[in-house]
Motif scaffolding. Structure first.
Motif, PDB file in Angstrom:
ATOM      1  N   ALA A  36      -7.523  13.714 -33.628  1.00 52.71           N
ATOM      2  CA  ALA A  36      -8.937  14.400 -33.294  1.00 52.71           C
ATOM      3  C   ALA A  36     -10.003  13.276 -32.964  1.00 52.71           C
ATOM      4  O   ALA A  36      -9.749  12.313 -33.924  1.00 52.71           O
ATOM      5  N   CYS A  42     -10.561  16.898 -37.742  1.00 49.73           N
ATOM      6  CA  CYS A  42      -9.462  17.866 -37.779  1.00 49.73           C
ATOM      7  C   CYS A  42      -9.858  19.293 -37.467  1.00 49.73           C
ATOM      8  O   CYS A  42      -9.066  19.990 -36.859  1.00 49.73           O
ATOM      9  N   PHE A  49      -7.654  17.756 -29.429  1.00 47.54           N
ATOM     10  CA  PHE A  49      -6.549  16.915 -30.067  1.00 47.54           C
ATOM     11  C   PHE A  49      -5.598  16.108 -29.073  1.00 47.54           C
ATOM     12  O   PHE A  49      -5.395  16.590 -27.890  1.00 47.54           O
TER      13      PHE A  49
END
Length: 123
Positions: A36, A42, A49
């Motif tokens: 990410a 994240c 992503f």
């Protein structure tokens, strides 16, 4: 008591290393897994992503079939066919992706639709 304490410490030091072990990708010298943007972390939106797989890459619900890879020093230029989930390969979109490897857990990702972004390993 000393033996028990040293055994617990030894086991505690072994398991984190095992948890972090990963398999290298066959297309890039970065590890297989989800990445990410370093800025968002994240918890960023799922669309941010990038998934590095054994023989391809993906982004969100889009599979990236790597058609060719050209290495230029620490950078890799990938000819990618993006295929949305549920779509046919003939409906895919060709794209040029550049990955500048920073280390084994991060890389800079650039393609025709995005600016250079530092991606950090999440999984």
């Amino acid at each position: 008591m000393k033996k028990i304490a040293s055994t617990i410490i030894t086991i505690g030091l072994l398991f984190p290393g095992m948890a972090w072990s990963q398999t290298p990708s066959s297309i890039l010298p970065v590890m297989i897994g989800a990445y990410a943007p370093a800025e968002g972390g994240c918890e960023a939106a799922a669309a941010a992503f990038i998934y590095v797989e054994d023989k391809g890459i993906g982004a969100n619900k889009t599979a990236g079939k790597v058609l060719s890879v050209k290495q230029e020093g620490n950078s890799f230029v990938l000819d990618v066919l993006w295929i949305e989930a549920g779509s046919d390969e003939s409906d895919g979109d060709r794209d040029t992706v550049k990955i500048d490897v920073k280390d084994d857990r991060s890389f800079y990702f650039t393609n025709t639709a995005s600016k250079r972004t530092l991606m950090k390993w999440c999984s």
